[in-house]
Design a protein around this motif. Sequence first.
Motif, PDB file in Angstrom:
ATOM      1  N   GLY A 149       0.705  -1.217  -0.096  1.00 35.34           N
ATOM      2  CA  GLY A 149      -0.016  -0.054   0.004  1.00 35.34           C
ATOM      3  C   GLY A 149       0.837   1.202   0.178  1.00 35.34           C
ATOM      4  N   GLY A 150       0.355   2.357  -0.631  1.00 33.70           N
ATOM      5  CA  GLY A 150       1.158   3.412  -0.492  1.00 33.70           C
ATOM      6  C   GLY A 150       1.077   4.092   0.689  1.00 33.70           C
ATOM      7  N   ALA A 151       2.396   4.634   0.980  1.00 30.82           N
ATOM      8  CA  ALA A 151       2.342   5.355   2.290  1.00 30.82           C
ATOM      9  C   ALA A 151       1.757   6.881   2.454  1.00 30.82           C
ATOM     10  CB  ALA A 151       3.884   5.447   2.750  1.00 30.82           C
ATOM     11  N   GLY A 152       1.399   7.298   1.175  1.00 34.83           N
ATOM     12  CA  GLY A 152       0.869   8.526   1.019  1.00 34.83           C
ATOM     13  C   GLY A 152       1.795   9.573   1.010  1.00 34.83           C
ATOM     14  N   ASP A 153       3.223   9.248   0.730  1.00 37.58           N
ATOM     15  CA  ASP A 153       4.374  10.082   0.467  1.00 37.58           C
ATOM     16  C   ASP A 153       4.620  10.386  -0.937  1.00 37.58           C
ATOM     17  OD1 ASP A 153       5.453   7.922  -0.263  1.00 37.58           O
ATOM     18  OD2 ASP A 153       6.784   7.607   1.237  1.00 37.58           O
ATOM     19  N   GLY A 154       3.704   9.917  -1.903  1.00 36.38           N
ATOM     20  CA  GLY A 154       3.980  10.244  -3.336  1.00 36.38           C
ATOM     21  C   GLY A 154       4.589   9.165  -4.118  1.00 36.38           C
ATOM     22  N   ARG A 155       4.996   8.357  -3.410  1.00 34.04           N
ATOM     23  CA  ARG A 155       6.110   7.326  -3.987  1.00 34.04           C
ATOM     24  C   ARG A 155       5.224   5.998  -4.852  1.00 34.04           C
ATOM     25  NH1 ARG A 155      10.295   5.246   0.250  1.00 34.04           N
ATOM     26  NH2 ARG A 155       8.592   5.838   1.509  1.00 34.04           N
ATOM     27  N   ALA A 156       5.493   5.609  -5.707  1.00 36.53           N
ATOM     28  CA  ALA A 156       4.817   4.407  -6.167  1.00 36.53           C
ATOM     29  C   ALA A 156       5.027   3.173  -5.461  1.00 36.53           C
ATOM     30  CB  ALA A 156       5.586   4.251  -7.691  1.00 36.53           C
TER      31      ALA A 156
END
Length: 82
Positions: free
Chosen positions: A9-16
């Motif tokens: 899942g994405g960490a919400g930091d903009g990384r794929a």
Amino acid sequence: MSASSVASGGAGDGRAPVIVSAREYEWIQAAAELYVFAEQRGLRLVRADGPNGHLVTHALVIDNLLLLPPGRHPRDVLCDVC
């Protein structure tokens, strides 16, 4: 993404998201189990590298070391010592 992949899942930091194949996931899981096995017994994991590393074909426990053969799957190492 195929059915044989796992995505984090994405960490919400903009990384794929990171995509890990089922084979890689199984290797990571086995490595974690090997680490827990060694930690519970007070063993330090050491990989048999160097010019003579190929001579180590199975895992060995020597003193407080768990000597790992190079290139051997963690699940196979667990089978060697269990």
